[in-house]
Design a protein around this motif. Structure first.
Motif, PDB file in Angstrom:
ATOM      1  N   GLY A   1     -22.252 -21.272  22.193  1.00  0.00           N
ATOM      2  CA  GLY A   1     -21.450 -21.390  20.974  1.00  0.00           C
ATOM      3  C   GLY A   1     -22.039 -22.406  20.015  1.00  0.00           C
ATOM      4  N   GLU A   2     -21.249 -22.749  19.023  1.00  0.00           N
ATOM      5  CA  GLU A   2     -21.726 -23.671  17.988  1.00  0.00           C
ATOM      6  C   GLU A   2     -21.633 -25.122  18.449  1.00  0.00           C
ATOM      7  N   LEU A   3     -22.560 -25.931  17.991  1.00  0.00           N
ATOM      8  CA  LEU A   3     -22.482 -27.374  18.228  1.00  0.00           C
ATOM      9  C   LEU A   3     -21.364 -27.935  17.359  1.00  0.00           C
TER      10      LEU A   3
ATOM     11  N   ARG B   1     -27.462 -13.839  24.872  1.00  0.00           N
ATOM     12  CA  ARG B   1     -28.368 -14.874  24.366  1.00  0.00           C
ATOM     13  C   ARG B   1     -27.729 -16.235  24.619  1.00  0.00           C
ATOM     14  N   ILE B   2     -28.594 -17.252  24.747  1.00  0.00           N
ATOM     15  CA  ILE B   2     -28.101 -18.605  25.025  1.00  0.00           C
ATOM     16  C   ILE B   2     -27.148 -19.086  23.920  1.00  0.00           C
TER      17      ILE B   2
ATOM     18  N   PRO C   1     -31.577 -18.269  12.288  1.00  0.00           N
ATOM     19  CA  PRO C   1     -31.496 -19.721  12.505  1.00  0.00           C
ATOM     20  C   PRO C   1     -30.909 -20.040  13.888  1.00  0.00           C
ATOM     21  N   CYS C   2     -31.541 -20.965  14.609  1.00  0.00           N
ATOM     22  CA  CYS C   2     -31.079 -21.360  15.940  1.00  0.00           C
ATOM     23  C   CYS C   2     -29.880 -22.313  15.819  1.00  0.00           C
ATOM     24  N   ARG C   3     -29.304 -22.684  16.946  1.00  0.00           N
ATOM     25  CA  ARG C   3     -28.092 -23.535  16.941  1.00  0.00           C
ATOM     26  C   ARG C   3     -28.310 -24.835  16.183  1.00  0.00           C
ATOM     27  N   LEU C   4     -29.442 -25.502  16.446  1.00  0.00           N
ATOM     28  CA  LEU C   4     -29.659 -26.794  15.799  1.00  0.00           C
ATOM     29  C   LEU C   4     -29.889 -26.644  14.297  1.00  0.00           C
ATOM     30  N   HIS C   5     -30.575 -25.574  13.904  1.00  0.00           N
ATOM     31  CA  HIS C   5     -30.766 -25.336  12.469  1.00  0.00           C
ATOM     32  C   HIS C   5     -29.407 -25.111  11.803  1.00  0.00           C
ATOM     33  N   ARG C   6     -28.559 -24.290  12.437  1.00  0.00           N
ATOM     34  CA  ARG C   6     -27.230 -24.009  11.873  1.00  0.00           C
ATOM     35  C   ARG C   6     -26.399 -25.282  11.818  1.00  0.00           C
ATOM     36  N   TRP C   7     -26.491 -26.113  12.870  1.00  0.00           N
ATOM     37  CA  TRP C   7     -25.735 -27.370  12.890  1.00  0.00           C
ATOM     38  C   TRP C   7     -26.179 -28.266  11.727  1.00  0.00           C
ATOM     39  N   GLY C   8     -27.489 -28.377  11.558  1.00  0.00           N
ATOM     40  CA  GLY C   8     -28.020 -29.204  10.469  1.00  0.00           C
ATOM     41  C   GLY C   8     -27.548 -28.716   9.113  1.00  0.00           C
ATOM     42  N   LEU C   9     -27.576 -27.396   8.934  1.00  0.00           N
ATOM     43  CA  LEU C   9     -27.122 -26.840   7.651  1.00  0.00           C
ATOM     44  C   LEU C   9     -25.649 -27.135   7.423  1.00  0.00           C
ATOM     45  N   ARG C  10     -24.827 -27.028   8.490  1.00  0.00           N
ATOM     46  CA  ARG C  10     -23.386 -27.275   8.336  1.00  0.00           C
ATOM     47  C   ARG C  10     -23.129 -28.732   7.979  1.00  0.00           C
ATOM     48  N   VAL C  11     -23.845 -29.661   8.644  1.00  0.00           N
ATOM     49  CA  VAL C  11     -23.651 -31.085   8.339  1.00  0.00           C
ATOM     50  C   VAL C  11     -24.035 -31.372   6.881  1.00  0.00           C
TER      51      VAL C  11
END
Ligand code: ZN
Length: 86
Positions: free
Chosen positions: A9-11, A3-4, A51-61
């Motif tokens: 990897g993570e942002l 998968r992409i 959750p996609c990469r951007l969703h995960r990034w937003g949650l982490r921030v």
């Protein structure tokens, strides 16, 4: 085939989270929300498994800023509501 998400990897998180980063993160969480499909939840923006990469990034921030999951969900819902009105 990988998968992409697995390839990229993570942002990375910003070194210092600014108010602008918080706005981007909130937008990412709201725009990249889950959509239920027979095969499971996918991102309604890019169709990646939720959750996609951007969703995960937003949650982490937002989590790094000390917000709880409940607060993030409320803010994302308010963001969506404001988008509908404008
Ligand atoms: Zn997405």
């Amino acid at each position: 085939m990988k998968r992409i998400d697995e390839v990229l990897g993570e942002l990375t998180l910003p070194a210092y989270t600014t108010a602008e980063d918080v706005c981007f993160a909130l937008r990412a969480v709201a725009v990249h929300a889950a959509e239920q499909w027979p095969g499971g939840a996918v991102c309604r923006n890019d169709r990646a498994p939720h959750p996609c990469r951007l969703h995960r990034w937003g949650l982490r921030v937002l989590t790094d800023r000390g917000l709880s999951g409940e607060q993030i969900a409320e803010m994302a819902a308010a963001f969506e509501a404001s988008k509908v009105r404008s």
